[in-house]
Design a protein around this motif. Structure first.
Motif, short mmCIF file in Angstrom:
data_model
loop_
_atom_site.label_atom_id
_atom_site.label_comp_id
_atom_site.label_asym_id
_atom_site.label_seq_id
_atom_site.Cartn_x
_atom_site.Cartn_y
_atom_site.Cartn_z
N SER A 196 9.23 -34.24 -28.02
CA SER A 196 9.94 -35.60 -27.93
C SER A 196 8.74 -36.83 -28.68
N ALA B 110 6.79 -42.43 -19.30
CA ALA B 110 7.25 -41.26 -20.15
C ALA B 110 6.56 -40.00 -19.91
N VAL C 246 8.36 -40.98 -29.12
CA VAL C 246 8.52 -42.24 -28.31
C VAL C 246 7.77 -43.23 -29.45
N GLN D 209 7.45 -38.62 -16.50
CA GLN D 209 8.57 -38.05 -16.62
C GLN D 209 8.54 -36.65 -17.41
N TRP D 210 7.68 -36.60 -18.31
CA TRP D 210 7.56 -35.32 -19.24
C TRP D 210 7.10 -34.33 -18.24
N LEU E 86 4.88 -34.00 -25.82
CA LEU E 86 5.35 -35.54 -25.91
C LEU E 86 4.28 -36.53 -26.74
N VAL F 17 3.52 -40.08 -28.00
CA VAL F 17 3.83 -41.76 -28.02
C VAL F 17 3.00 -42.44 -29.12
N ARG G 274 5.40 -48.37 -20.49
CA ARG G 274 6.47 -47.38 -20.78
C ARG G 274 5.61 -46.14 -21.22
#
Length: 295
Positions: A259, A281, A261, A284-285, A229, A231, A277
């Motif tokens: 992913s 994230a 973001v 959750q990942w 992930l 971000v 935020r």
């Protein structure tokens, strides 16, 4: 006759007294037995030695949750490829959401640039993963459920771990080096991923061509990489958002679960709602990719 009555009276009194004491003890035992045990508490063990260099020690802190879920997350304490105890104290602010979900967090410090080159720093963070794997049972985690996260330079190092893991050297004299340094999931906030291209924008970081080739995560993307992930804020002028975007595109093209973001208006480093935020994230990942295998 009177003496006999008195003796009997004393005996009855003693029996009653003993009975009362027994009742009190029994009641006390019931209260103690029924009392709830103290709720488990999280804890921190600081300055765990995971290696040595130049007569000095390399250390990490272990943040244990009250109710562990069996997974571990390595936090790379790094900014500008510098690391310190003071920086680690600041980083602890990011750990409660992970700890509350049961993740054991390992806050890893490394030797600081420019005193130590990237080659040394990368070797140290790789060693930290091997060390955590070696001591997984001691820390109550599954060695195959270890994630890693970092921001900026820490994000670059996290992605490098996710793209260049190995199984260890079985012939190494040092038992730590016999362990794998593979991780199961990565979270990288605003990471530089192509060091040669990024150094033209940030000339303070002077990388050689060899360093840029060896330590740019984007150069090592392959199908077997750890899910990642990324971000990134689109107002980041320190590490432009295209550094994260191109890394995400490369991972997705290779078929790696990934992913991206994009946080509108966010600069380098997150604050307020942007930080919340990014933190949500991340949790959750890791919950998605470090969950226990179904029986």
């Amino acid at each position: 006759m009177t003496r006999s009555i008195r003796t009997g009276t004393r005996l009855r009194a003693s029996v009653i007294e003993l009975a009362l004491i027994a009742c009190i003890c029994s009641a006390t035992a019931c209260v103690i037995g029924d009392a709830q045990a103290p709720a488990p508490q999280s804890s921190v063990t600081t300055d765990v030695v995971y290696g040595h260099k130049d007569g000095l020690v390399l250390t990490l802190d272990v943040h244990r949750p009250a109710r562990p879920n069996g997974a571990g997350v390595i936090s790379i304490v790094s900014g500008g490829w510098q690391s310190s105890v003071e920086m680690a104290r600041i980083f602890t602010q990011t750990y409660p959401p992970l700890i509350d979900k049961g993740f054991t967090v390992f806050a890893v410090r490394h030797g600081s640039w420019p005193k130590y080159p990237l080659s040394s720093i990368v070797a140290e963070v790789r060693r930290s993963v091997r060390f955590v794997r070696q001591h997984a049972k001691e820390y109550g985690i599954d060695p195959n459920r270890i994630g890693v996260f970092g921001g900026s330079a820490g994000g670059q190092l996290a992605l490098l771990l996710g793209t260049t893991g190995d199984s260890g050297d079985p012939s190494a004299a040092d038992p730590v080096l016999r362990e794998s340094n593979r991780v199961a999931a990565v979270v990288a906030n605003f990471p530089p991923t192509d060091l040669a291209r990024w150094a033209t924008q940030q000339p303070v970081f002077k990388f050689t061509e060899t360093e840029a080739a060896q330590f740019s995560p984007i150069r090592f993307v392959s199908a077997g990489d750890a899910p990642a992930l990324i971000v990134h804020g689109d107002a980041d002028t320190t590490v432009p958002v295209d550094q994260g975007e191109t890394m995400y595109a490369a991972l997705a093209k290779a078929g790696v679960p990934a992913s991206f973001v994009r946080i509108k208006g966010a600069e380098h480093g997150f604050a307020g709602a942007d930080r919340a935020r990014a933190s949500a994230a991340m949790v959750q990942w890791f919950e998605q990719h470090l969950r226990a295998a179904a029986n």
